[in-house]
Motif scaffolding. Structure first.
Motif, PDB file in Angstrom:
ATOM      1  N   PHE A  29     -14.417  -9.051  27.118  1.00 57.60           N
ATOM      2  CA  PHE A  29     -15.347  -7.960  27.043  1.00 57.60           C
ATOM      3  C   PHE A  29     -16.549  -7.786  27.634  1.00 57.60           C
ATOM      4  N   LYS A  30     -17.199  -8.827  27.484  1.00 55.38           N
ATOM      5  CA  LYS A  30     -18.372  -8.755  28.290  1.00 55.38           C
ATOM      6  C   LYS A  30     -18.652  -9.756  29.568  1.00 55.38           C
ATOM      7  N   GLY A  31     -17.481 -10.096  29.890  1.00 59.50           N
ATOM      8  CA  GLY A  31     -17.433 -10.740  30.970  1.00 59.50           C
ATOM      9  C   GLY A  31     -17.956 -12.157  30.913  1.00 59.50           C
ATOM     10  N   ALA A  32     -18.108 -13.055  29.695  1.00 59.61           N
ATOM     11  CA  ALA A  32     -18.881 -13.978  29.672  1.00 59.61           C
ATOM     12  C   ALA A  32     -17.866 -15.293  29.634  1.00 59.61           C
ATOM     13  N   PRO A  33     -18.263 -16.551  29.636  1.00 61.87           N
ATOM     14  CA  PRO A  33     -17.189 -17.642  29.829  1.00 61.87           C
ATOM     15  C   PRO A  33     -16.273 -17.640  28.625  1.00 61.87           C
TER      16      PRO A  33
END
Length: 174
Positions: free
Chosen positions: A58-62
């Protein structure tokens, strides 16, 4: 200390030291509680892994790092809450033998949520009360879920046994 002779090798076999029935019973009870807690903590870790992967997407984090971090946090919080719940359950069982199992289950889960949530809140955010207030209702919901699952399991087992008896009776009638 030498024991009976082994017939194949003609040597004596050392017997393990005998254990009292009390220590074996106590050890088995402790191991059952550890196994129960470990299974429930594993479930919370897997739930945290799934939640962490969802948050990362959702957040585009690793994804890997976020999923493992959330999973570890859920496992640590689960250990704090579920471990203290088992300690509370056994303490209530020993101190008040006449307590109804449903009441004992809700009280121990409430205590586990309050104490374990306080531990988790204190460690993660430095706010003991907020951790207690967060985890107490979660643990009470877990107690309700466990009781409902046990009731369903008993009901389903009774249905299967009734069906088995019917099949057995119908075979006799033939």
């Amino acid at each position: 200390m030498s024991g009976p002779k082994n017939e194949q090798t003609s040597t004596t076999v050392d017997e393990p030291p005998s254990q009292s029935p009390m220590s074996t019973t106590t050890a088995s009870i402790i191991m059952e509680e550890v196994d129960r807690t470990a299974a429930r903590v594993a479930i919370s870790a897997v739930a945290g892994l799934t939640l962490g992967a969802s948050i990362a997407i959702f957040k585009g984090a690793p994804i890997g790092r976020t999923a493992m971090s959330v999973s570890a946090s859920c496992a640590l919080a689960g250990t704090a809450c579920l471990g203290t719940e088992r300690v509370a359950n056994n303490a209530i069982r020993l101190l008040s033998e006449g307590t109804e199992p449903t009441t004992r289950n809700f009280v121990s889960h409430g205590l586990g949520g309050a104490v374990g949530g306080g531990i988790a809140g204190g460690l993660f955010q430095g706010r003991v009360l907020s951790g207690s207030l967060l985890f107490t209702p979660i643990m009470l919901a877990a107690a309700y879920g466990e009781l409902r699952a046990d009731a369903y399991k008993r009901e389903r087992l009774n249905q299967l046994l009734d069906k088995y008896d019917e099949m057995k009776q119908s075979k006799r009638d033939r």
